[in-house]
Design an enzyme around this catalytic site. Structure first.
Site, short mmCIF file in Angstrom:
data_model
loop_
_atom_site.label_atom_id
_atom_site.label_comp_id
_atom_site.label_asym_id
_atom_site.label_seq_id
_atom_site.Cartn_x
_atom_site.Cartn_y
_atom_site.Cartn_z
N SER B 56 0.65 -1.34 0.06
CA SER B 56 -0.21 -0.01 -0.20
C SER B 56 1.01 1.37 0.04
O SER B 56 0.34 2.22 -0.55
CB SER B 56 -0.93 -0.02 1.07
N GLU B 76 -4.72 -5.29 -24.77
CA GLU B 76 -4.12 -5.91 -23.69
C GLU B 76 -3.76 -5.19 -22.42
O GLU B 76 -4.14 -5.41 -21.33
CB GLU B 76 -2.84 -6.50 -24.26
N HIS B 80 -5.54 -4.20 -17.52
CA HIS B 80 -4.99 -3.69 -16.37
C HIS B 80 -6.14 -2.65 -15.56
O HIS B 80 -6.01 -1.49 -16.32
CB HIS B 80 -3.62 -3.13 -16.37
N ARG B 81 -6.68 -3.14 -14.59
CA ARG B 81 -7.85 -2.44 -14.28
C ARG B 81 -7.50 -1.61 -12.89
O ARG B 81 -8.02 -0.30 -12.68
CB ARG B 81 -9.02 -3.23 -14.05
N GLU B 89 -8.70 8.57 -27.13
CA GLU B 89 -9.32 9.34 -28.27
C GLU B 89 -10.51 8.12 -28.97
O GLU B 89 -10.39 6.98 -28.71
CB GLU B 89 -8.26 9.61 -29.38
N SER B 90 -11.69 8.98 -29.32
CA SER B 90 -12.61 7.72 -29.89
C SER B 90 -12.64 8.17 -31.17
O SER B 90 -12.93 9.34 -31.98
CB SER B 90 -14.04 8.38 -29.40
N ARG B 92 -15.36 7.34 -32.66
CA ARG B 92 -16.84 7.74 -33.02
C ARG B 92 -16.86 9.27 -33.26
O ARG B 92 -18.14 9.41 -34.08
CB ARG B 92 -17.77 7.58 -31.73
N ARG B 160 -15.68 3.16 -39.44
CA ARG B 160 -14.17 2.78 -38.93
C ARG B 160 -14.22 1.46 -38.36
O ARG B 160 -13.22 0.82 -38.12
CB ARG B 160 -13.83 3.56 -37.51
N ARG B 187 4.22 -7.53 -18.10
CA ARG B 187 4.62 -7.22 -19.55
C ARG B 187 6.01 -6.97 -20.11
O ARG B 187 6.33 -6.51 -21.02
CB ARG B 187 3.91 -5.84 -19.71
#
Lengths: 233, 233, 233, 233
Positions: B56, B76, B80-81, B89-90, B92, B160, B187
Site C-alpha cells: 500500500s 491488452e 489492467h484495471r 481518443e474515440s 466515434r 471505422r 509485461r
C-alpha cells in the site's frame, strides 16, 4: 466469401447466484435461518436502498455471461472495470474463425448535429448498400491476407494485426447487480433515464440482452432501478 | 500510400507526483514537517516493504503518460484495471488519421513450440517482406474504404468498423508505482523475473519505455523491485 | 487525565498533481505542447463532461492527504474503495498515543424519526454533560488498562483490543478528483444535492475540510460539481 | 456481566456459484454445451494457469459468507478492496448486542524481536489472567456507559463511540476465488508460503475457516494454490 457475416450479438447466461431476497438479507445482515421476508417488505426495502443510493447490498449477487460481439464493442465494454471480470479468447494462440459484423439495415447510419450533441438518423438504401459492399470488400482482402500470412508461417499474433475491429470475439463476463445497473445506466438509451446516455447502437443491443436476463433473475431490483429513473445505486 | 506507417511507440510523461521519500513517509505515516529521512534508511525501508509485500505505501505516487500504440496493444493494456485510469481518443467523434503499425524487421515472426510453451523466433527476410506486403495491401484497401464511406455520408463510428487492429490510437494513462510494478512484472520479459512472463513484443516495448521513466522518478523503488526479482508488492 | 481529548479533525494536503486544464487535456487526449486552452472553453468542456457523466477525464489528477480522525470515522471512510489508497498507522507495532474524540457541544446528540428517515437534533446541556462525563470515564479506565497491560508485557496488538473506537488514528489517503466527488456526494450533507445524503456528523466534517482543498486545486471542476447538483460523474 | 464473551469467530457460507470446471471453461472461453472436460485435464489446466499467474479465469466464481468477528479484525479485513464486497451491520441504527472478544488462552501474548522481525510467543498464565481481568474490567465500564447513554436519550451513533474495538460485528462478504487466494496468501501463516506472511492471530483464524470452505468448493484450485507455494495468481 472467405468469412461469415453476422448482424447480431449473443448473450448467454452461464451461471448465477443470488436473488432479490439475498440482497435484502445482505442489507439487513440477517442470519441464514432467518424467517423469510415477505415479498412486499422486500420490495419496499429494495426501493429504499435504490432511492437512497445504498449500493453495497446489490453487490451480493453474481451473473456470468458468455458474450459474442465485435472487437469495437469489447473495446467500449472493457472500460467497465469495477465489479467486472473478463476472460476473452486470444488471437495470439488460436486461429480466428472469420466471423465479422456488418450493421443491420435498421441501424442508423448517419451522424448529424454538432460535437457534444450528435444524433443518429437512418441512411438511404443506397448508403446502406454502399457501406455493405465497401466493408465486405475490405473483409475479403483482410481474411485472405490473414490466412496467407499463416500459410507463410507468420505467427498468429502478427498475422491478426490486419483484421478489422468488426471481427467477432467471445468472452466470459462476470458481474454483480450493482455493476450491471451501472453498465445499463450508461449503455442503454431510455426515455426513463434521469441522466440520458447516447450509447453506440451495438453496445446498446448487447446491454438490452443483458437487461432481459437481469430482469428475470432480479425482478424486484430491476423494477426498482427503472422506477428510480435508471440511476445506478 | 493513403496512410502512414510506424514501427514504434510513443510514451510521454505528462505529469507526476511523489518520489521514494514520499513512499517512506506514507509507510511511516509521518508528519509533513518530519525531519528528512536519510537516503540509506529510505532504501532499507523500501527494500523491506518490497520483500515483505507491503504494497500500500507504493500507491502514494502518481504518473500520467500520453501513449500512442496500436489498438491490439490497447486491448491488452486495458485489461489492467486496478490503479489504472484511461482516456482514449474515440473513433466515434473524430476522423482517424491513418497511422498504422507494421512490425519492425527485428521482431520475431515465427511461433514455435506447443500451447502453453510457445517461443518466438526470427523469420526469414522473405517472410518479413511477405508479411509487410500483405499487411500494407490490406491497409490500402481499408483506409480507402474508410474514407469512401465518410465521403458517402456514413457515420464515423460505422465507417471505422473496417479498420484493422493495428491502427494507432492515443490515450492518457494514469497509474501509481504499485500498479506500475504489477504491469511491469507481467509485461516485461526479464531473466531476473522470479515469475517469468512472455508478453507480446509490442506491449513489452511500451512497458520498457514506461519502466525507463519509472526508474528516473522512483529510483530506489525501481531498484528494489529489480532486487526482489520483479515480484510486484 | 491519562489521555488527550479532541473535538476536531486534521486534513493536511501532502502532495498533488493536475488541475482543471489537465482534465481538459485528458478529455481531448491532446498533446503536451498543445496551445493552452482558454479558461472559458475549459469551463465549458468541464461542465459538459460533468453533466453528461463522462467521468474518466476526472481521474487524471491526484491528491494525497494526511488525516487524523477517530477509528469509527475510518471505518466509514475505508468503505470507499475505488480510486482510494490508504496507509494507516498500526496499533500492532506502535504504542498508541492516547488521543480521543469527544463530540463538540454543537454536534446534534439526539436521533429522532423512524428507521430510514432519521433526523438528528440538539440535546440539552445536561445530556451533553452526561455523555461527556460518561465517555471520559470509560476512556480513563481503558487507557489505564492499555498501559497496565503493556507494563505487564502483553503485546501491543492484544492490549489495544480494549481501546474505544473514538481513539484517533492517522492515515495517508490518496485519491483523484473523480473519487473525491463520489466521496463528497455521499459524505457531505447539502441542500444542493440532487440525491440528498445524511452522513454522520464526523465524516461530514472531514469531508468539508477535503472539499475546501479540492476547491482550491480544481476550482472549475469543483464549481461544475456544485452546479450539477453534486452528482458525481 | 453485562456483555457476552467469545473467544472464536463465525464464518458461514451463504451462497456460491462456480467450481473448478467453470474456471476451466472461462479459461478456454468454451461454449455452454461443450463436452465436459475430464478432471485430469482440468487439473493440468488449473495448475498451468496458477503457475503462469493467469489470474482472470479465477474470477469467474463466487462465494458469499456471513462472518462474525471483532471490529479490529474487520479493520484489517476491509483493507482488501479488489474483488471484495461488504455489508456490515451499523451501530448508527441498531443497538449493539454486547458481545466482545477476549483472546483464548492458546493465543500468543508476547511480542519479541525488533521492528520488521517480530515474533509472538506464549505468555505466562499470570499474564493471561491479568490481561483477561483488565479487559473484562474495561468492557464492564464501557457497556454500562453505552447503555446509560442510550437511556439518557443519546443517539446510538454517539453512545457507541466508547465501545472497544474488540466488540463483535457481523458482515456479509462476497468474493471470488482469485480475491480469496490473494487474501489467504496474506492472512494465513504457512510453512508452504513462498512469501511468508505474519498475520495477526485473529484474522488468521477467520482465514482458516474461509480456506476450509474454499477447499470444498474449489478443490483442484485450492490444491494448485498450495502446490504453487501459496502465491496468488
Amino acid at each position: 466469401m472467405n468469412f461469415d457475416v453476422r448482424h447480431d450479438f449473443t448473450v448467454e447466461l452461464v451461471q448465477h447466484a443470488g436473488d432479490d431476497e439475498m440482497i435484502c438479507r445482505a442489507a439487513r445482515v440477517s442470519t441464514l435461518g432467518a424467517a423469510s421476508i415477505d415479498s412486499e417488505e422486500s420490495a419496499g426495502l429494495i426501493r429504499f436502498l435504490m432511492k437512497n443510493r445504498h449500493g453495497s447490498p446489490f453487490e451480493h449477487g453474481f451473473m456470468t455471461f458468455r458474450i459474442q460481439a465485435p472487437i469495437f464493442v469489447w473495446r467500449e465494454y472493457m472500460r467497465h472495470r469495477i465489479g467486472f471480470s473478463y476472460n476473452e479468447e486470444s488471437g495470439r494462440y488460436k486461429e480466428l474463425e472469420g466471423v465479422v459484423y456488418i450493421p443491420p439495415r435498421r441501424r442508423n447510419l448517419i451522424q448529424t448535429g454538432k460535437p457534444g450533441a450528435y444524433e443518429f438518423v437512418p441512411g438511404s438504401d443506397i448508403q446502406y448498400d454502399y457501406m455493405l459492399a465497401s466493408q465486405l470488400d475490405v473483409h475479403r482482402v483482410a481474411w485472405q491476407s490473414y490466412r496467407n500470412q499463416l500459410d507463410a508461417g507468420i505467427a498468429k499474433e502478427v498475422a491478426r494485426m490486419i483484421l478489422p475491429v468488426s471481427t467477432y470475439s467471445t468472452a466470459y463476463v462476470s458481474l454483480n447487480p450493482r455493476s450491471m445497473m451501472n453498465f445499463l445506466s450508461l449503455r442503454v438509451q431510455s426515455d426513463k433515464s434521469l441522466f440520458p446516455s447516447k450509447p453506440m447502437f451495438e453496445i446498446n443491443e448487447v446491454a438490452n440482452l443483458m437487461e432481459a436476463t437481469f430482469k428475470e433473475l432480479f425482478k424486484i431490483t430491476a423494477a426498482a432501478f427503472e422506477d428510480a429513473n435508471r440511476v445506478a445505486p
